[in-house]
Every structure is written in structure tokens, then in C-alpha cells.
Design an enzyme around this catalytic site. Structure first.
Site, short mmCIF file in Angstrom:
data_model
loop_
_atom_site.label_atom_id
_atom_site.label_comp_id
_atom_site.label_asym_id
_atom_site.label_seq_id
_atom_site.Cartn_x
_atom_site.Cartn_y
_atom_site.Cartn_z
N TYR A 171 10.22 58.24 120.00
CA TYR A 171 10.95 58.93 120.98
C TYR A 171 11.50 59.88 121.22
O TYR A 171 11.11 60.31 122.20
CB TYR A 171 12.18 57.65 121.50
CG TYR A 171 13.54 58.01 122.40
CD1 TYR A 171 13.11 58.50 123.58
CD2 TYR A 171 14.40 58.55 121.63
CE1 TYR A 171 13.99 59.21 124.03
CE2 TYR A 171 15.37 59.55 122.35
CZ TYR A 171 14.90 59.82 124.01
OH TYR A 171 16.21 59.82 124.45
N SER A 191 23.70 66.82 127.32
CA SER A 191 22.84 66.51 128.19
C SER A 191 23.93 65.22 129.37
O SER A 191 24.08 64.63 128.53
CB SER A 191 21.90 64.93 127.40
OG SER A 191 21.25 64.65 128.69
N ARG A 230 5.58 58.72 128.31
CA ARG A 230 5.44 58.83 126.86
C ARG A 230 4.88 57.97 125.79
O ARG A 230 5.12 56.97 125.86
CB ARG A 230 6.49 59.14 126.58
CG ARG A 230 6.96 61.04 127.07
CD ARG A 230 7.99 61.66 126.06
NE ARG A 230 9.02 61.01 126.75
CZ ARG A 230 10.20 61.78 127.27
NH1 ARG A 230 9.64 62.52 128.42
NH2 ARG A 230 11.06 60.68 127.64
N LYS A 261 16.04 75.09 134.53
CA LYS A 261 15.64 74.64 133.45
C LYS A 261 14.27 74.18 133.70
O LYS A 261 13.92 72.78 134.46
CB LYS A 261 16.39 73.62 132.38
CG LYS A 261 15.60 73.46 130.73
CD LYS A 261 17.13 72.38 129.86
CE LYS A 261 15.65 72.34 128.62
NZ LYS A 261 15.30 70.43 129.07
N HIS A 267 9.75 71.02 128.77
CA HIS A 267 10.70 69.93 128.38
C HIS A 267 10.17 69.76 126.73
O HIS A 267 10.33 68.61 126.44
CB HIS A 267 10.80 68.75 129.64
CG HIS A 267 11.74 67.75 129.79
ND1 HIS A 267 12.54 68.32 130.88
CD2 HIS A 267 12.32 66.98 128.54
CE1 HIS A 267 13.43 67.38 129.97
NE2 HIS A 267 14.02 66.53 128.85
C1 FNR Z 1 15.40 66.36 125.79
N1 FNR Z 1 14.91 67.27 126.50
C2 FNR Z 1 15.99 66.81 127.13
N2 FNR Z 1 15.75 68.11 128.22
C3 FNR Z 1 16.65 67.84 129.22
O1 FNR Z 1 17.07 69.01 129.60
N3 FNR Z 1 18.05 66.67 129.75
C4 FNR Z 1 17.76 65.35 128.95
O2 FNR Z 1 18.37 64.56 129.01
C5 FNR Z 1 17.30 65.54 127.66
N4 FNR Z 1 16.47 64.66 126.55
C6 FNR Z 1 15.82 65.08 125.29
C7 FNR Z 1 15.49 63.88 123.96
C8 FNR Z 1 15.08 64.00 123.25
C9 FNR Z 1 14.81 62.89 122.53
C10 FNR Z 1 13.60 65.42 123.55
C11 FNR Z 1 13.62 65.48 122.23
C12 FNR Z 1 14.26 66.68 124.01
C13 FNR Z 1 13.76 68.04 126.11
C14 FNR Z 1 15.09 69.46 125.58
O3 FNR Z 1 16.24 69.86 126.33
C15 FNR Z 1 14.20 70.39 125.29
O4 FNR Z 1 13.98 70.99 126.61
C16 FNR Z 1 13.11 70.37 124.44
O5 FNR Z 1 13.11 69.34 123.86
C17 FNR Z 1 12.42 71.71 123.76
O6 FNR Z 1 11.36 71.39 122.86
P1 FNR Z 1 11.26 71.13 120.86
O7 FNR Z 1 12.15 72.60 120.76
O8 FNR Z 1 11.74 69.83 120.87
O9 FNR Z 1 10.26 71.36 121.34
#
Ligand code: FNR
Length: 372
Positions: free
Chosen positions: A28, A110, A168, A246, A270
Site C-alpha cells: 500500500y 491528510s 494500484r 498539489k 502523487h
Molecule cells: C500519499 N499521498 C497523498 N497525497 C495527498 O494529497 N493526500 C493523501 O491522503 C495521500 N496519501 C498518501 C498515502 C501514501 C501511503 C502515499 C505513499 C502517498 C501522496 C503524497 O502526498 C506525495 O505526493 C507522495 O508520497 C510523494 O512521493 P514519494 O516521496 O512518496 O515518492
């Protein structure tokens, strides 16, 4: 040797986390959209970028701080908003909030955080930004905006790149749902990862904590597709603080946002979790910087795994960056100590890279054409 001391890079944290987390939870967090080509494309683009080594510049005294919205941040990187962080370890959200408070960096909270937004901004001593998902017809969304304002949030991040939740396969294969069900498959997975199960599940399954009261339920799979430019205008009117959008990867969209009164644009895919065929965000950044032409600050996230990666994003036009997954891996690997250790590792990597590229501070970087 303690587990935290075994973290010498974000990759170490990921490797240790992989051993400790149930497959469902690791996939996840780690997974990306479709066949994950988007994640590979971004990694390849980051690896292909080079930094310019400079010599004999007296860089013994270096500052890693950068200003954002008039405030000095301790580092040019913060914590990206992530839902359900407490899956990576009990109390993970609060560990992240304490890191934000200690190091003066922003914590993205979040919409689907596993700890209530009020508790997080309190623990982060104000260093928390609320991330908003528009959902359904928007009634609940605007309630949440009001609640964030009452809680004292001054920065709101509208995440615009999830009109529908990306598929995913890695997480789908494990039957990941929120709140998650424990069928025979999950039971086996949890039984084979007793450390996680005994500590995390024993405290009760993590939940979407912003929706436990208030009579408004958030359905993670509900369409978020009704948001449009009018929604943004309404949000701009409703939110007196700073507004960040974003999930921007297109120069035309960025130019339009710059005219709509937003306070910053976050270039992001993301973490490659949405559109597999999206361009590598790091490759899209210079065009977006050109289109925006300094009218609003640019933030960046997606795929950053080291201090050098952060510096690369800054040289491509970002004023600030965020990391996501790697923080959760550090917690899964070695708890709060692991998290602090990763922060030190990233800081050290960045500081060394600055010295090697002739930078005493980060204000001297002048964009995609190279460094000052
Ligand atoms: C996220 N991301 C994300 N973004 C957002 O705006 N709201 C959310 O609730 C979430 N939830 C979320 C859960 C998990 C498990 C991940 C890995 C990512 C995206 C996050 O804000 C961000 O854009 C990415 O995680 C950046 O990439 P890296 O650093 O994880 O590679």
C-alpha cells in the site's frame, strides 16, 4: 547496534521496512499506479540529472534553511500529506508531527489521516498544513475546510490529481480496503509479521480519524471528479489563509493557477500513484517554472529519496520539496528513532552535496540553467 543506526540511506529504511511490515501494508505504501512505469520514469529522470560540482568557494559555513510563506523552514524539505500513516507503526502520525515541531518543517495532514487534525496541529506546534480532497458534491469538503480553520490551520493544500483514485495493482491484490477487512489472506499476512501485528493491531485498526464524529463519512473510493475551476474559486473565497494546489504537471494548468490567486503550486505525480502515463514530475518542473515565471512559489514532491534528490529539485525550479513514503519506511524500520535518523541522513546528504556544488545557502540557486 540499534535498528535506527542501520539506516544510512532512505533505501536502507525501505529495506528494513519491507521485512517488518505485512505485505499488504508495505505494498500500500510502496506501490504505484498500473505497471509502475511512471515511478520508474521519474526515478530514471532524477538519476539522469546531474549536479554541477564547484571548487574553492569557502563553503564551511552552510545554512540548510529556506523561507516559505515568510517563515524560515529548518530544511528545504517537509512531510508530504499521507493517509493512514499509523499503518506504518503505532503513533506514526504523532511521530511525524513531533518531527515537524522539532525541526521546523511542515507536516502535511491528510484528509484521511489516522489521527484527528486538531491533535496533529497541536503536536506539530503549528507546523502543520491541512490537505483537502474534494469529494462527492462538496458539502462535506467545505465542512472540513471550516473545521481546519477552526483548528488553527493557516495553509490549505488542495490535492487536485485524484479525480478518481488510481488503480494500484499491488495494493488491490492484497485486498487493501479502508477500513480494512481481515479475511484469511490478511490473517496469514499478519500472522507472519507478528511484530507489526502485536504492536499496531493491538492498538486497534487505524481509522480515518477526521471522520469519526461530525456526521460526515468519507468514502475513499467515492468519485472526486466534480471539482472544477469554479470549485477552486469557491475555495479561494472560503479560505483566508495560504492556498496550495498539489498535483500539477502541466504548464498550461500552472499558468492558469498563477492567475487564480493561489499562493503556491505543488508539482507532483502523487508519488506516481495516480496516472501511470504522467510525465516525470522532475522533467515537467522546468517548463512549469518557465510558465509561472516567479509569480507564485513552486513546491515539488514525488520520488525524492536523498539530499541530492532534494537539491536537484531545487535546481530545477522548486522553492521547497516534500518527501512521502521514505518517512513511513523509517518509522516501520525503527520507530521514532528511525524517523529522526532518516531526517539526519537526508540533512547530511544535502549539506555535503551543497558543499560539493559550492553552495553556502539555498538562496543562491538560480533555477534550471544551473546553480549560482
Ligand atoms: C500519499 N499521498 C497523498 N497525497 C495527498 O494529497 N493526500 C493523501 O491522503 C495521500 N496519501 C498518501 C498515502 C501514501 C501511503 C502515499 C505513499 C502517498 C501522496 C503524497 O502526498 C506525495 O505526493 C507522495 O508520497 C510523494 O512521493 P514519494 O516521496 O512518496 O515518492
Amino acid at each position: 547496534m540499534g535498528r535506527a543506526a542501520r539506516i544510512h540511506s532512505a533505501q536502507d529504511a525501505r529495506r528494513l521496512a519491507r521485512r517488518r511490515l505485512p505485505w499488504m501494508v508495505f505494498d500500500y505504501i510502496d506501490g504505484a499506479a498500473g505497471g509502475e512505469a511512471g515511478a520508474r520514469r521519474n526515478r530514471a529522470a532524477l538519476d539522469a540529472l546531474t549536479l554541477r560540482p564547484r571548487i574553492l568557494r569557502d563553503v564551511h559555513d552552510r545554512s540548510l534553511s529556506v523561507p516559505v510563506f515568510g517563515q524560515d523552514m529548518g530544511r528545504p524539505f517537509g512531510i508530504a500529506p499521507m493517509g493512514m500513516c499509523n499503518l506504518s507503526g503505532p503513533g506514526a502520525d504523532l511521530m511525524l508531527a513531533r518531527l515537524a515541531a522539532r525541526e521546523t518543517i511542515p507536516l502535511g495532514v491528510s484528509t484521511v489521516a489516522s489521527t484527528p487534525m486538531e491533535q496533529l496541529i497541536d503536536t506539530a506546534e503549528g507546523h502543520a498544513w491541512f490537505q483537502l480532497y474534494f469529494s462527492g458534491d462538496g458539502t462535506g469538503t467545505f465542512k472540513l475546510v471550516e473545521r481546519a480553520r477552526t483548528a488553527g490551520y493557516e495553509v490549505l493544500i488542495l490535492t487536485a490529481d485524484v479525480p478518481e483514485v488510481g488503480r494500484r495493482p499491488r495494493e488491490l491484490r492484497h485486498g487493501f480496503t479502508m477500513p480494512f477487512r481481515i479475511g484469511p489472506r490478511q490473517f496469514l499476512d499478519f500472522a507472519l509479521h507478528p511484530q507489526w501485528s502485536l504492536s499496531t493491531l493491538a492498538r486497534g485498526r487505524p481509522q480515518m480519524a477526521n471522520f469519526l464524529k461530525d456526521g460526515y463519512a468519507f468514502d475513499r473510493t467515492e468519485s472526486r471528479a466534480r471539482a472544477d475551476w469554479d470549485t477552486l474559486a469557491r475555495l479561494r473565497d472560503a479560505w483566508p489563509g495560504k492556498l496550495v494546489v498539489k498535483g500539477v504537471l502541466d504548464a498550461e494548468d500552472a499558468a492558469r493557477l498563477a492567475q487564480c490567486g493561489v499562493d503556491a503550486i505543488q508539482v507532483s505525480s502523487h508519488g506516481a500513484r495516480q496516472l501511470e502515463g504522467a510525465p516525470a514530475p522532475i522533467a515537467a518542473l522546468p517548463d512549469i517554472a518557465a510558465a509561472v515565471a516567479g509569480r507564485v512559489p513552486l513546491f515539488f514532491d514525488s520520488g525524492l529519496c536523498s539530499g541530492e534528490d532534494v537539491l536537484k529539485a531545487l535546481t530545477q525550479g522548486a522553492g521547497f520539496t516534500f518527501l512521502g513514503r521514505v518517512w513511513q519506511f523509517a518509522i516501520a524500520a525503527a520507530g521514532e528513532e528511525g524517523l529522526q535518523r532518516l531526517f539526519e541522513v537526508l540533512s547530511s546528504e544535502l549539506s555535503i552535496a551543497m558543499a560539493q556544488t559550492g553552495l553556502s545557502d539555498l538562496r543562491g540557486i538560480d533555477g534550471p540553467d544551473g546553480q549560482a
